[in-house]
Design a protein around this motif. Structure first.
Motif, PDB file in Angstrom:
ATOM      1  N   PRO A 184      10.151  -5.993  -8.463  1.00 35.43           N
ATOM      2  CA  PRO A 184       9.054  -6.958  -8.680  1.00 35.43           C
ATOM      3  C   PRO A 184       8.944  -7.988  -7.563  1.00 35.43           C
ATOM      4  N   ASN A 185      10.091  -8.502  -7.091  1.00 41.77           N
ATOM      5  CA  ASN A 185      10.044  -9.465  -5.993  1.00 41.77           C
ATOM      6  C   ASN A 185       9.609  -8.816  -4.686  1.00 41.77           C
ATOM      7  N   ASP A 186       9.995  -7.557  -4.472  1.00 43.80           N
ATOM      8  CA  ASP A 186       9.591  -6.856  -3.248  1.00 43.80           C
ATOM      9  C   ASP A 186       8.076  -6.652  -3.201  1.00 43.80           C
ATOM     10  N   LEU A 187       7.463  -6.547  -4.367  1.00 43.45           N
ATOM     11  CA  LEU A 187       6.012  -6.336  -4.416  1.00 43.45           C
ATOM     12  C   LEU A 187       5.221  -7.593  -4.073  1.00 43.45           C
ATOM     13  N   LEU A 188       5.861  -8.760  -4.144  1.00 40.77           N
ATOM     14  CA  LEU A 188       5.126 -10.014  -4.002  1.00 40.77           C
ATOM     15  C   LEU A 188       4.394 -10.116  -2.670  1.00 40.77           C
ATOM     16  N   SER A 189       5.074  -9.778  -1.577  1.00 41.11           N
ATOM     17  CA  SER A 189       4.429  -9.927  -0.270  1.00 41.11           C
ATOM     18  C   SER A 189       3.246  -8.977  -0.125  1.00 41.11           C
ATOM     19  N   ILE A 190       3.377  -7.771  -0.677  1.00 37.46           N
ATOM     20  CA  ILE A 190       2.267  -6.813  -0.623  1.00 37.46           C
ATOM     21  C   ILE A 190       1.080  -7.338  -1.422  1.00 37.46           C
ATOM     22  N   PHE A 191       1.345  -7.864  -2.623  1.00 37.69           N
ATOM     23  CA  PHE A 191       0.270  -8.391  -3.456  1.00 37.69           C
ATOM     24  C   PHE A 191      -0.407  -9.602  -2.804  1.00 37.69           C
ATOM     25  N   GLU A 192       0.357 -10.369  -2.038  1.00 34.51           N
ATOM     26  CA  GLU A 192      -0.211 -11.556  -1.398  1.00 34.51           C
ATOM     27  C   GLU A 192      -0.950 -11.215  -0.109  1.00 34.51           C
ATOM     28  N   GLU A 193      -0.383 -10.303   0.687  1.00 37.12           N
ATOM     29  CA  GLU A 193      -0.940 -10.029   2.014  1.00 37.12           C
ATOM     30  C   GLU A 193      -1.961  -8.892   2.019  1.00 37.12           C
ATOM     31  N   GLY A 194      -1.743  -7.880   1.202  1.00 34.02           N
ATOM     32  CA  GLY A 194      -2.688  -6.762   1.152  1.00 34.02           C
ATOM     33  C   GLY A 194      -2.614  -5.821   2.339  1.00 34.02           C
ATOM     34  N   TRP A 195      -1.502  -5.807   3.073  1.00 33.73           N
ATOM     35  CA  TRP A 195      -1.328  -4.883   4.190  1.00 33.73           C
ATOM     36  C   TRP A 195       0.154  -4.571   4.379  1.00 33.73           C
ATOM     37  N   PHE A 196       0.425  -3.505   5.140  1.00 29.75           N
ATOM     38  CA  PHE A 196       1.809  -3.162   5.497  1.00 29.75           C
ATOM     39  C   PHE A 196       1.795  -2.309   6.757  1.00 29.75           C
ATOM     40  N   GLU A 197       2.925  -2.236   7.399  1.00 26.58           N
ATOM     41  CA  GLU A 197       3.079  -1.421   8.602  1.00 26.58           C
ATOM     42  C   GLU A 197       3.963  -0.216   8.309  1.00 26.58           C
ATOM     43  N   ILE A 198       3.700   0.860   9.022  1.00 28.61           N
ATOM     44  CA  ILE A 198       4.557   2.046   8.976  1.00 28.61           C
ATOM     45  C   ILE A 198       5.358   2.049  10.276  1.00 28.61           C
ATOM     46  N   PRO A 199       6.652   1.692  10.231  1.00 25.88           N
ATOM     47  CA  PRO A 199       7.429   1.525  11.468  1.00 25.88           C
ATOM     48  C   PRO A 199       7.392   2.746  12.377  1.00 25.88           C
ATOM     49  N   GLU A 200       7.417   3.944  11.804  1.00 24.93           N
ATOM     50  CA  GLU A 200       7.416   5.158  12.622  1.00 24.93           C
ATOM     51  C   GLU A 200       6.145   5.265  13.467  1.00 24.93           C
ATOM     52  N   ARG A 238      -0.823   0.359  11.132  1.00 22.09           N
ATOM     53  CA  ARG A 238      -0.993  -0.633  10.066  1.00 22.09           C
ATOM     54  C   ARG A 238      -2.097  -0.209   9.100  1.00 22.09           C
ATOM     55  N   ILE A 239      -1.839  -0.441   7.799  1.00 22.24           N
ATOM     56  CA  ILE A 239      -2.845  -0.209   6.754  1.00 22.24           C
ATOM     57  C   ILE A 239      -3.143  -1.544   6.097  1.00 22.24           C
ATOM     58  N   SER A 240      -4.426  -1.885   6.029  1.00 21.45           N
ATOM     59  CA  SER A 240      -4.841  -3.172   5.470  1.00 21.45           C
ATOM     60  C   SER A 240      -6.081  -2.980   4.616  1.00 21.45           C
ATOM     61  N   CYS A 241      -6.048  -3.496   3.397  1.00 22.49           N
ATOM     62  CA  CYS A 241      -7.175  -3.303   2.478  1.00 22.49           C
ATOM     63  C   CYS A 241      -8.333  -4.238   2.841  1.00 22.49           C
ATOM     64  N   ARG A 242      -9.558  -3.811   2.527  1.00 22.17           N
ATOM     65  CA  ARG A 242     -10.724  -4.693   2.598  1.00 22.17           C
ATOM     66  C   ARG A 242     -10.999  -5.289   1.221  1.00 22.17           C
ATOM     67  N   ALA A 243     -10.952  -4.436   0.207  1.00 20.29           N
ATOM     68  CA  ALA A 243     -11.081  -4.893  -1.181  1.00 20.29           C
ATOM     69  C   ALA A 243      -9.719  -4.714  -1.833  1.00 20.29           C
ATOM     70  N   PHE A 244      -9.137  -5.813  -2.327  1.00 21.30           N
ATOM     71  CA  PHE A 244      -7.812  -5.709  -2.951  1.00 21.30           C
ATOM     72  C   PHE A 244      -7.889  -4.751  -4.134  1.00 21.30           C
ATOM     73  N   PRO A 245      -6.957  -3.810  -4.228  1.00 18.54           N
ATOM     74  CA  PRO A 245      -7.032  -2.812  -5.306  1.00 18.54           C
ATOM     75  C   PRO A 245      -6.904  -3.438  -6.686  1.00 18.54           C
ATOM     76  N   LEU A 246      -7.483  -2.774  -7.670  1.00 19.43           N
ATOM     77  CA  LEU A 246      -7.286  -3.171  -9.059  1.00 19.43           C
ATOM     78  C   LEU A 246      -5.946  -2.585  -9.494  1.00 19.43           C
TER      79      LEU A 246
END
Length: 385
Positions: A184-200, A238-246
């Motif tokens: 649950p805590n790991d999800l917080l940054s994703i829920f706040e930022e709405g993006w993530f990187e794929i290191p590879e 990088r993947i970044s949402c335009r509309a935050f998912p439901l």
């Protein structure tokens, strides 16, 4: 004189092999065999039968307006996950991305998967190539470009939900309370930022800025939710949402969540359905078959059977409510019981009572320990009768 049971059993314990029998028609909520994507299709079917309350409609709208995840808590069988499919169908949001949580689930499981072993095997093939062990045709198959790493990367449900789109994609995170304590805590940054990187991919973005990867979409009947036939070209790693998912998270209430996590979620408690709601749920699941009967045998026959079945349903709903006061029950247990005793061929007498009792057991293993004593008492009563 005791009532004789109808010939409803397929297996009769005669000890005589018998191939002359027909497979009974399944319940409407358990179809198998004809579907291209059976798991997806069975989950989608929940949209047609789920009955919503006004408070649930309000919270779905609030989650859409506020771009916040919705945490739904309730007893098993109260329709927590069905709600997501209802919303997806009405708002035409496409396939519901389904993420089932276990104690071993990590944030990376939801974002993407990298098949390092497959990549290694390809590297070994290239090693053989350098040693002259492959022919020219095999050389053409194994020559690598940097962007070919995308063949070994598949986005998870959460990663796919964050793909850019004009309308929100819909993600169901099922049974979040079963997760490791850190998720649950790991999800917080994703829920706040709405993006993530794929290191590879981030490491090779200078030489391969656009890499095509597979998404988590799996339903071929809904191409509108797919991007490039089930693939997406990731720009600059990088993947970044335009509309935050439901995002709809479900919980059986088996654990508490950190305040920081709860603060970022809207919360909804699913009540156990009352008598009126149970009637609506049962009708939504089972009434369609009477339309089919009317087409086959006429309206009079269909109405007669519906009236007889309705009386039995009311009786079983009342029994279900009484049993639920003793312990947890799921609504699908009621559907199972009604289905079994309203068929053309169904058990009667003591067999019917025994079957209903078994189908309406409370959701605890303790009741199973009582069965041996109860069955012995029932057998003695049958002998006396």
């Amino acid at each position: 004189m005791t009532e004789q049971p109808q010939n409803w059993q397929v297996f009769k314990d005669t000890g005589v092999p018998n191939a002359d029998w027909q497979l009974p028609a399944p319940p409407s909520w358990r179809p198998f065999g004809d579907s291209v994507a059976p798991g997806v299709d069975r989950r989608k079917q929940r949209a047609d039968t789920f009955q919503m309350l006004p408070a649930q409609v309000d919270m779905i709208n609030a989650a859409i307006y506020l771009r916040r995840p919705l945490l739904i808590t309730g007893k098993p069988g109260t329709g927590k996950s069905s709600l997501a499919y209802k919303v997806a169908k009405e708002l035409m949001l496409g396939e519901v991305l389904y993420w089932s949580i276990t104690t071993r689930t990590t944030l990376k499981n939801g974002l993407y998967r990298y098949d390092a072993i497959g990549r290694l095997q390809e590297t070994e093939q290239l090693t053989k190539l350098s040693q002259g062990q492959l022919n020219q045709q095999e050389v053409l198959k194994t020559v690598q470009k940097p962007e070919s790493i995308g063949k070994y990367i598949t986005l998870g449900p959460l990663g796919t939900a964050l793909l850019p789109s004009d309308k929100p994609r819909i993600l169901l995170i099922d049974e979040i309370d079963k997760s490791d304590i850190d998720l649950p805590n790991d999800l917080l940054s994703i829920f706040e930022e709405g993006w993530f990187e794929i290191p590879e991919l981030d490491r090779i973005k200078e030489i391969a800025p656009n890499v095509r990867v597979r998404t988590a979409y799996s339903d071929p009947d809904e191409p509108s939710t797919w991007n490039d036939n089930g693939y997406y070209t990731v720009p600059n790693g990088r993947i970044s949402c335009r509309a935050f998912p439901l995002v709809i998270l479900t919980s059986n209430g088996e654990r508490d969540f950190p305040p920081a996590f709860l603060r970022r979620c809207l919360r909804l408690r699913m009540p156990q359905p009352d008598k009126a709601m149970l009637g609506r749920i049962v009708a939504a699941h089972l009434d369609a078959e009477y339309d089919q009967l009317a087409n086959e045998y006429g309206e009079v026959v269909a109405q007669e059977r519906k009236k007889a079945a309705t009386d039995i349903r009311d009786e079983l709903i009342q029994t279900f409510l009484e049993r639920r006061q003793e312990g947890d029950l799921a609504t699908d247990q009621l559907l199972n019981a009604i289905f079994m005793v309203t068929r053309d061929r169904s058990p009667v007498g003591s067999s019917r009572k025994r079957l209903i009792k078994s189908l309406l057991k409370n959701l605890t293993s303790a009741e199973d320990l009582e069965d041996e004593t109860d069955e012995g008492d029932e057998s003695e009563q049958d002998e006396l009768a």
